[in-house]
Design a protein around this motif. Structure first.
Motif, PDB file in Angstrom:
ATOM      1  N   SER A  67      -0.217   5.810  -5.897  1.00 33.83           N
ATOM      2  CA  SER A  67      -0.191   5.363  -4.510  1.00 33.83           C
ATOM      3  C   SER A  67      -1.166   4.192  -4.397  1.00 33.83           C
ATOM      4  O   SER A  67      -2.359   4.382  -4.188  1.00 33.83           O
ATOM      5  N   ALA A  68      -0.617   2.998  -4.567  1.00 35.49           N
ATOM      6  CA  ALA A  68      -1.472   1.818  -4.683  1.00 35.49           C
ATOM      7  C   ALA A  68      -2.270   1.564  -3.410  1.00 35.49           C
ATOM      8  O   ALA A  68      -1.786   1.780  -2.287  1.00 35.49           O
ATOM      9  N   ALA A  69      -3.484   1.065  -3.610  1.00 36.83           N
ATOM     10  CA  ALA A  69      -4.380   0.725  -2.504  1.00 36.83           C
ATOM     11  C   ALA A  69      -4.865  -0.706  -2.710  1.00 36.83           C
ATOM     12  O   ALA A  69      -4.935  -1.184  -3.854  1.00 36.83           O
ATOM     13  N   PRO A  70      -5.216  -1.409  -1.616  1.00 32.03           N
ATOM     14  CA  PRO A  70      -5.702  -2.790  -1.759  1.00 32.03           C
ATOM     15  C   PRO A  70      -6.888  -2.904  -2.724  1.00 32.03           C
ATOM     16  O   PRO A  70      -7.049  -3.951  -3.372  1.00 32.03           O
ATOM     17  N   SER A  71      -7.710  -1.856  -2.824  1.00 32.72           N
ATOM     18  CA  SER A  71      -8.852  -1.896  -3.739  1.00 32.72           C
ATOM     19  C   SER A  71      -8.425  -1.941  -5.207  1.00 32.72           C
ATOM     20  O   SER A  71      -9.251  -2.204  -6.090  1.00 32.72           O
ATOM     21  N   GLN A  72      -7.153  -1.712  -5.474  1.00 34.14           N
ATOM     22  CA  GLN A  72      -6.648  -1.773  -6.843  1.00 34.14           C
ATOM     23  C   GLN A  72      -6.082  -3.153  -7.187  1.00 34.14           C
ATOM     24  O   GLN A  72      -5.562  -3.354  -8.299  1.00 34.14           O
ATOM     25  N   THR A  73      -6.194  -4.077  -6.252  1.00 34.78           N
ATOM     26  CA  THR A  73      -5.863  -5.465  -6.568  1.00 34.78           C
ATOM     27  C   THR A  73      -6.820  -5.950  -7.651  1.00 34.78           C
ATOM     28  O   THR A  73      -8.039  -5.904  -7.478  1.00 34.78           O
ATOM     29  N   SER A  91       4.146   2.990  -5.770  1.00 35.88           N
ATOM     30  CA  SER A  91       3.702   3.375  -7.104  1.00 35.88           C
ATOM     31  C   SER A  91       4.297   2.416  -8.131  1.00 35.88           C
ATOM     32  O   SER A  91       5.302   1.750  -7.868  1.00 35.88           O
ATOM     33  N   THR A 151       0.838  -1.197   0.000  1.00 30.74           N
ATOM     34  CA  THR A 151       0.000   0.000   0.000  1.00 30.74           C
ATOM     35  C   THR A 151       0.878   1.255   0.000  1.00 30.74           C
ATOM     36  O   THR A 151       1.815   1.354   0.793  1.00 30.74           O
ATOM     37  N   GLY A 152       0.556   2.174  -0.907  1.00 31.98           N
ATOM     38  CA  GLY A 152       1.300   3.421  -0.993  1.00 31.98           C
ATOM     39  C   GLY A 152       2.397   3.427  -2.036  1.00 31.98           C
ATOM     40  O   GLY A 152       2.869   4.501  -2.437  1.00 31.98           O
ATOM     41  N   VAL A 175      -2.140  -5.789  -4.246  1.00 35.83           N
ATOM     42  CA  VAL A 175      -1.685  -4.724  -3.355  1.00 35.83           C
ATOM     43  C   VAL A 175      -1.986  -5.151  -1.922  1.00 35.83           C
ATOM     44  O   VAL A 175      -3.139  -5.430  -1.568  1.00 35.83           O
ATOM     45  N   GLY A 228      -7.559   7.127  -9.003  1.00 37.32           N
ATOM     46  CA  GLY A 228      -6.376   6.431  -8.515  1.00 37.32           C
ATOM     47  C   GLY A 228      -5.399   6.044  -9.611  1.00 37.32           C
ATOM     48  O   GLY A 228      -4.369   5.426  -9.335  1.00 37.32           O
TER      49      GLY A 228
END
Lengths: 118, 112
Positions: free
Chosen positions: A80-86, A18, A15-16, A117, A63
């Motif tokens: 800034s990657a987030a788990p929802s972008q898995t 790039s 998370t976070g 992520v 995002g």
């Protein structure tokens, strides 16, 4: 012809962090697309580029950012990657008809990038 | 926004049985495309339907586009294990330059 290629095939991010997903096509297509595919959700359009030098938001752009580097290449950036972008990310390209013509061509998809992520 | 609804979400059939998946839109489509995605693979284009009431066949696959251009179906006769995968319809609104709106897909499994 390689068609549509994507790199990397797999990626794990914290998370976070790039990263940039790369996509290239060798079919001289004008239009390129980025989709994400989540279980039970089908394919959702993130961003697209109707021609070199133009980009537009799709259904789920938050995002993400994109760059149409040239006619061949269209990259997708997660700042800034987030788990929802898995998700599984697919790039696609399409030949488009000239102005005033009505034919609609199919999309060619790349093999996908499987992003996790944590 | 525009939506393309696809049913069923899953279908399990015995090899040799028929299979049908349906797509519906609340508004008129310019055209509709169908894609197949094998497990672990990427979507691959199957066909495009443009005209009202159009019917196209590819071997055991029959594709139909409704008279009102709001619905479409894919029918597979006598399924084989090679038919396994997820079938997506994708509708286009607003002419040839509009973006595709994908249905959520129908996942087909075939028991030998």
């Amino acid at each position: 012809n390689a068609g549509v290629t994507q790199t990397p095939k797999f990626q794990v991010l914290k998370t976070g962090q790039s990263m940039t997903l790369q996509c290239a096509q060798d079919m001289n297509h004008n239009s390129m697309y980025w989709y994400r595919q989540d279980p039970g959700m089908g394919l959702r359009l993130i961003y697209y580029s109707a021609s070199e030098g133009t980009t537009d938001k799709g259904e789920v752009p938050n995002g993400y950012n994109v760059s149409r580097l040239n006619k061949r290449e269209f990259s997708l950036r997660l700042e800034s990657a987030a788990p929802s972008q898995t998700s599984v990310y697919f790039c696609a390209s399409r030949r488009t008809s000239g102005r005033g013509r009505t034919h609609s061509y199919e999309q060619y998809f790349g093999p996908g990038t499987r992003l996790t992520v944590t | 926004g525009q939506q393309v609804m696809q049913i069923p979400q899953y279908q399990h059939v015995q090899e040799g049985e028929d299979f049908t998946t349906y797509c519906n839109s609340s508004t008129t489509l310019s055209n509709i495309q169908w894609y197949k995605q094998r497990p672990g693979g990427h979507p691959v284009f199957l066909i495009q339907l443009v005209k009202s009431g159009e019917v196209k066949k590819q071997k055991r696959l029959t594709f139909q586009f409704g008279e009102a251009k709001k619905n479409s179906s894919l029918h597979i006769t006598a399924t084989q294990t090679t038919d396994v995968g997820t079938y997506f319809c994708a509708g286009r609104y607003g002419g040839s330059q509009g973006n595709l709106i994908f249905g959520k897909g129908t996942k087909l499994s075939v028991k030998p």
